[in-house]
Motif scaffolding. Structure first.
Motif, PDB file in Angstrom:
ATOM      1  N   TRP A 177       0.853  -1.191   0.000  1.00 25.22           N
ATOM      2  CA  TRP A 177       0.000   0.000   0.000  1.00 25.22           C
ATOM      3  C   TRP A 177       0.892   1.246   0.000  1.00 25.22           C
ATOM      4  O   TRP A 177       2.041   1.205   0.467  1.00 25.22           O
ATOM      5  N   PRO A 178       0.430   2.352  -0.538  1.00 28.71           N
ATOM      6  CA  PRO A 178       1.271   3.572  -0.596  1.00 28.71           C
ATOM      7  C   PRO A 178       1.410   4.209   0.771  1.00 28.71           C
ATOM      8  O   PRO A 178       0.501   4.191   1.589  1.00 28.71           O
ATOM      9  N   ILE A 179       2.592   4.755   1.056  1.00 27.66           N
ATOM     10  CA  ILE A 179       2.878   5.431   2.322  1.00 27.66           C
ATOM     11  C   ILE A 179       2.642   6.918   2.141  1.00 27.66           C
ATOM     12  O   ILE A 179       3.162   7.525   1.188  1.00 27.66           O
ATOM     13  N   PRO A 180       1.885   7.562   3.029  1.00 21.55           N
ATOM     14  CA  PRO A 180       1.626   9.014   2.879  1.00 21.55           C
ATOM     15  C   PRO A 180       2.915   9.824   3.016  1.00 21.55           C
ATOM     16  O   PRO A 180       3.916   9.382   3.605  1.00 21.55           O
ATOM     17  N   ASN A 181       2.876  11.058   2.499  1.00 17.77           N
ATOM     18  CA  ASN A 181       4.050  11.939   2.541  1.00 17.77           C
ATOM     19  C   ASN A 181       4.362  12.397   3.955  1.00 17.77           C
ATOM     20  O   ASN A 181       5.537  12.579   4.319  1.00 17.77           O
ATOM     21  N   HIS A 182       3.332  12.640   4.792  1.00 19.32           N
ATOM     22  CA  HIS A 182       3.621  13.134   6.140  1.00 19.32           C
ATOM     23  C   HIS A 182       4.313  12.089   6.999  1.00 19.32           C
ATOM     24  O   HIS A 182       5.032  12.421   7.946  1.00 19.32           O
ATOM     25  N   ILE A 183       4.115  10.767   6.668  1.00 20.87           N
ATOM     26  CA  ILE A 183       4.847   9.720   7.405  1.00 20.87           C
ATOM     27  C   ILE A 183       6.297   9.672   6.935  1.00 20.87           C
ATOM     28  O   ILE A 183       7.212   9.426   7.721  1.00 20.87           O
ATOM     29  N   LEU A 184       6.527   9.918   5.647  1.00 22.29           N
ATOM     30  CA  LEU A 184       7.894   9.912   5.146  1.00 22.29           C
ATOM     31  C   LEU A 184       8.703  11.091   5.691  1.00 22.29           C
ATOM     32  O   LEU A 184       9.923  10.976   5.866  1.00 22.29           O
TER      33      LEU A 184
END
Length: 239
Positions: A177-184
């Motif tokens: 599943w794609p990881i959100p930008n704020h988690i990265l």
């Protein structure tokens, strides 16, 4: 008569006087073979010789007669008694006994022309069960019995209904599943970094003495309960 003590006092027989028994005793050198008596000679007792004799026939024993022998005059004139005659008769079958019926016995005319009664025809019919809309009806022996259907209570209907899925229930997340930008772009706080560190252990220095007693342990005083538990059991104390 020799007593048991005298028998036990005798020495055991010397079994090595027969040197040819190679399979039983170990000899440093093989014995010289004798030409007169090459085999081992055994000494037998009087009891063994008696047991080795053939069994003698009894004094009343007679040899088997041949297929033809002379019958005495008394045997020719013998008459059986009433008891022997009654025992010689064959056994009479019990009253009412009938011989076994053959497998393919011919049927009589009465059996071939017989007609079943209405009662027999009714009993020969299979049992029929019929469901009705307003209840249960069973027909047996010409009588119809209707049983009203039971109505379940609201509680039973509630328990019989399937369990609903919770509104906040989430299905299993897929493997990718794609990881959100704020988690990265997130960064760990100081508290998380502190908890992530492994526990530090103090290493033993070179002058460490495991047998040294601390000053607090030297001044410690045992409580009355410890003194009571340290005493031995009364049953194990010697007076």
């Amino acid at each position: 008569m020799t007593s048991q003590i005298d028998l036990l006092a005798h020495p055991k027989p010397n079994l090595l006087k027969f040197p040819d028994r190679r399979s039983v005793y170990w000899l440093d050198e093989l014995p010289a073979e004798s030409k007169k008596n090459p085999t081992t000679t055994f000494e037998t007792t009087s009891r063994l010789e008696q047991l080795a004799q053939n069994k003698q026939a009894g004094r009343f024993f007679e040899n088997r007669r041949s297929s033809e022998w002379v019958v005495s005059v008394a045997a020719l004139k013998a008459r059986p008694s009433q008891r022997i005659c009654s025992l010689a008769l064959p056994r009479v079958p019990a009253e009412g006994w009938q011989p076994d019926r053959p497998l393919l016995a011919p049927l009589s005319v009465a059996v071939q022309t017989v007609r079943a009664s209405p009662r027999i025809c009714q009993l020969a019919q299979p049992k029929r069960m019929k469901m009705m809309l307003n209840g249960f009806s069973a027909e047996s022996s010409g009588h119809t019995v209707t049983v009203p259907t039971a109505t379940p209570s609201p509680r039973l209907l509630q328990l019989a209904s399937p369990k609903q899925v919770h509104p906040q229930h989430a299905l299993d997340r897929p493997v990718s599943w794609p990881i959100p930008n704020h988690i990265l772009k997130t960064s760990a706080s100081e508290r998380l970094r502190l908890l992530a560190r492994p526990k530090t252990r103090q290493a033993l220095f070179e002058a460490y003495d495991p047998y040294s007693v601390s000053p607090a342990a030297r001044v410690a005083t045992a409580s009355p309960r410890l003194l009571e538990l340290s005493l031995p059991l009364p049953r194990k104390c010697k007076t």
